[in-house]
Design a protein around this motif. Structure first.
Motif, PDB file in Angstrom:
ATOM      1  N   ALA A   5       4.547  -1.249   3.437  1.00 54.44           N
ATOM      2  CA  ALA A   5       4.873  -0.456   4.614  1.00 54.44           C
ATOM      3  C   ALA A   5       4.899  -1.357   5.842  1.00 54.44           C
ATOM      4  O   ALA A   5       5.419  -0.973   6.865  1.00 54.44           O
ATOM      5  CB  ALA A   5       3.867   0.665   4.789  1.00 54.44           C
ATOM      6  N   TYR A  26       0.061  -4.478   4.095  1.00 52.39           N
ATOM      7  CA  TYR A  26      -0.518  -3.177   3.813  1.00 52.39           C
ATOM      8  C   TYR A  26       0.558  -2.244   3.292  1.00 52.39           C
ATOM      9  O   TYR A  26       1.736  -2.474   3.487  1.00 52.39           O
ATOM     10  CB  TYR A  26      -1.210  -2.576   5.035  1.00 52.39           C
ATOM     11  CG  TYR A  26      -0.289  -2.262   6.191  1.00 52.39           C
ATOM     12  CD1 TYR A  26       0.316  -1.025   6.301  1.00 52.39           C
ATOM     13  CD2 TYR A  26      -0.045  -3.204   7.187  1.00 52.39           C
ATOM     14  CE1 TYR A  26       1.154  -0.736   7.356  1.00 52.39           C
ATOM     15  CE2 TYR A  26       0.788  -2.919   8.252  1.00 52.39           C
ATOM     16  CZ  TYR A  26       1.384  -1.674   8.334  1.00 52.39           C
ATOM     17  OH  TYR A  26       2.202  -1.387   9.372  1.00 52.39           O
ATOM     18  N   CYS A  27       0.114  -1.218   2.606  1.00 57.77           N
ATOM     19  CA  CYS A  27       1.059  -0.225   2.114  1.00 57.77           C
ATOM     20  C   CYS A  27       0.546   1.146   2.509  1.00 57.77           C
ATOM     21  O   CYS A  27      -0.553   1.294   3.022  1.00 57.77           O
ATOM     22  CB  CYS A  27       1.288  -0.361   0.620  1.00 57.77           C
ATOM     23  SG  CYS A  27      -0.145  -0.040  -0.404  1.00 57.77           S
ATOM     24  N   SER A  28       1.314   2.144   2.224  1.00 60.72           N
ATOM     25  CA  SER A  28       0.952   3.511   2.599  1.00 60.72           C
ATOM     26  C   SER A  28      -0.225   3.998   1.762  1.00 60.72           C
ATOM     27  O   SER A  28      -0.562   3.422   0.723  1.00 60.72           O
ATOM     28  CB  SER A  28       2.153   4.424   2.405  1.00 60.72           C
ATOM     29  OG  SER A  28       2.446   4.508   1.026  1.00 60.72           O
ATOM     30  N   VAL A  29      -0.823   5.089   2.197  1.00 55.88           N
ATOM     31  CA  VAL A  29      -1.929   5.682   1.447  1.00 55.88           C
ATOM     32  C   VAL A  29      -1.456   6.111   0.062  1.00 55.88           C
ATOM     33  O   VAL A  29      -2.151   5.901  -0.931  1.00 55.88           O
ATOM     34  CB  VAL A  29      -2.519   6.881   2.226  1.00 55.88           C
ATOM     35  CG1 VAL A  29      -3.536   7.628   1.381  1.00 55.88           C
ATOM     36  CG2 VAL A  29      -3.157   6.413   3.522  1.00 55.88           C
ATOM     37  N   ALA A  30      -0.265   6.672  -0.010  1.00 59.57           N
ATOM     38  CA  ALA A  30       0.278   7.080  -1.319  1.00 59.57           C
ATOM     39  C   ALA A  30       0.389   5.877  -2.247  1.00 59.57           C
ATOM     40  O   ALA A  30       0.107   5.977  -3.441  1.00 59.57           O
ATOM     41  CB  ALA A  30       1.631   7.747  -1.138  1.00 59.57           C
ATOM     42  N   CYS A  31       0.796   4.744  -1.713  1.00 61.19           N
ATOM     43  CA  CYS A  31       0.918   3.516  -2.496  1.00 61.19           C
ATOM     44  C   CYS A  31      -0.454   3.089  -3.024  1.00 61.19           C
ATOM     45  O   CYS A  31      -0.599   2.734  -4.187  1.00 61.19           O
ATOM     46  CB  CYS A  31       1.533   2.426  -1.613  1.00 61.19           C
ATOM     47  SG  CYS A  31       1.525   0.778  -2.325  1.00 61.19           S
TER      48      CYS A  31
END
Length: 75
Positions: A5, A26-31
């Motif tokens: 993200a 970093y990535c999204s919470v869903a990731c």
């Protein structure tokens, strides 16, 4: 889902000394949630293939040990 993200850059100079720079991803919470689910599924598959106790087996065993210890301490 697995694409990042974004990137972050963290700079700090603790105590006014040399500057430290960290670059991260970093990535999204869903990731992150999906990654955790995939790790759990992989661990369960590995345990089944190697005939190892599952996480549920380990939880049950820990609960049994705690119950026995509490019974012995109460006696």
């Amino acid at each position: 889902m697995w694409g990042p993200a974004g990137w972050y850059l963290l700079e700090c100079a603790p105590g006014g000394k040399g500057r430290h720079i960290r670059l991260g991803l970093y990535c999204s919470v869903a990731c992150l949630v999906r990654a955790g689910e995939m790790l759990e599924a992989g661990a369960a598959e590995h345990a089944a293939r190697m005939d190892l106790p599952t996480e549920e087996d380990r939880r049950r065993e820990r609960a049994r040990v705690v119950e026995v210890a509490q019974t012995l301490l109460a006696g």
